[in-house]
Design a protein around this motif. Structure first.
Motif, short mmCIF file in Angstrom:
data_model
loop_
_atom_site.label_atom_id
_atom_site.label_comp_id
_atom_site.label_asym_id
_atom_site.label_seq_id
_atom_site.Cartn_x
_atom_site.Cartn_y
_atom_site.Cartn_z
N ASP A 46 0.83 -1.20 0.00
CA ASP A 46 0.00 0.00 0.00
C ASP A 46 0.87 1.25 0.00
N SER A 47 0.24 2.40 -0.16
CA SER A 47 1.01 3.64 -0.27
C SER A 47 1.79 3.97 1.00
N ASP A 87 -2.55 7.50 -3.92
CA ASP A 87 -3.91 7.08 -3.56
C ASP A 87 -4.95 7.77 -4.44
#
Length: 340
Positions: A11-12, A325
């Motif tokens: 994920d970021s 995102d």
């Protein structure tokens, strides 16, 4: 210097802002001080990887595209010099150094002069979108290998998803090259963006009988389809395509890796299905795309901003995760990261 890196996929939140040692240009290389970094779907997809949080052999700086000023040149580089304004492409492809950092060193071939009157926002928005669009448009059998003003005169181009970055670039390049452009979109807002980019006709694909609407605009059929969603649109594309047309596919549908192609209808029209990934195009094809995009930029054919059909959303380098995102979340327009 400041840079954003990640040491494992995920994920970021794997993105970390920190200090890195300044790189220097070696023979045949150019160091660019990045002013604006562009974010594309390929950037968050590469960062996410297969979703297993696999460790990387070395830290990776994300983002393929950017624009800035030449800071240093290595031996043998004669076409560029310190102070030149430039845009860069494929910075992070098979390399650990993307554009989410203050300084990046690249082979001189991947650093392209930017006219003084063209802003860094335009330069950072070229790269992946414009080079992909150029390949899609030139994969047509009767198109030139390198677009130029008027080189698609008499042709009709259908751009699916004209409000996206690649769709936006495809509309602009096709119009510059003289084609009649039809774009499909899903909302009134996106229709306005496609028109602002230069599309001659816009069709809302959520309305009934999209094929009939496109057919009324292009009774001879469409010569080139620039396709973002083949799973949903393969049947439509075949119906509206002219004999000898090309359907150029540059994206897949999340969660769906297979597309059903209507074989007999494709055969009857002698259609060409062309899959496009700008990273792996042959060197001469990529060089032709860079030259054509450079010429279009010099002609003022690839502007960005809401008034030109591509709204800009900006983040500072420290908020690169939020920028990723936003792109992953499907934000309309172009996401840029400011470094200067």
């Amino acid at each position: 210097m400041q840079a954003v890196t990640y040491s494992s996929t995920g994920d970021s939140d794997v993105l970390v802002l920190g200090e890195r040692e300044e790189p220097h240009a070696g023979p045949g290389e150019v160091r660019v001080r990045i002013h604006v970094s562009g974010v594309n779907p390929t950037d968050w997809k590469s960062r996410r990887g297969s979703g297993d949080n696999a460790p990387l052999p070395r830290p990776q700086v994300p983002n393929q595209d950017g624009a800035g000023v030449v800071d240093e040149v290595g031996d043998g580089v004669t076409a560029l010099r310190p102070g030149d304004r430039v845009w860069v492409w494929d910075a992070a492809y098979q390399r650990p150094d993307g554009t989410a950092q203050e300084l990046v060193v690249l082979p001189a071939r991947q650093v392209v002069a930017l006219p003084d009157e063209v802003g860094f926002d335009v330069g950072a928005s070229l790269g992946i979108p414009a080079l992909t669009a150029h390949r899609a448009l030139t994969s047509y059998e009767h198109a030139p290998t390198e677009l130029s003003r008027g080189s698609l005169d008499g042709r009709t181009v259908l751009v699916a998803g004209g409000a996206g970055a690649v769709g936006h670039a495809a509309i602009q390049l096709a119009v510059w090259a003289g084609a009649t452009v039809i774009s499909t979109v899903s909302s009134h807002e996106k229709a306005e963006f496609a028109r602002a980019a230069g599309a001659h006709h816009v069709v809302n694909y959520t309305d009934p009988d999209t094929a009939k609407a496109i057919g009324a605009l292009a009774p001879r059929g469409v010569d080139i389809v620039v396709e973002v969603n083949p799973v949903a649109n393969a049947g439509l594309d075949v119906r509206v395509a002219a004999t000898g047309a090309t359907i150029a596919i540059y994206a897949d549908t999340p969660g769906e890796s297979e597309v059903s192609i209507p074989v007999r209808p494709s055969m009857s029209k002698n259609l060409r299905w062309q899959f496009v990934l700008t990273y792996t195009t042959a060197a001469e094809v990529k060089d032709a795309a860079v030259r054509a995009v450079t010429a279009a930029v010099a002609d003022g054919a690839l502007p960005v901003g809401a008034e030109h059909g591509l709204p800009l959303t900006r983040y500072p380098l420290a908020e690169t995760a939020a920028a990723h995102d936003a792109v992953e979340g499907g934000i309309v327009g172009k996401v840029l990261i400011d470094l200067a």
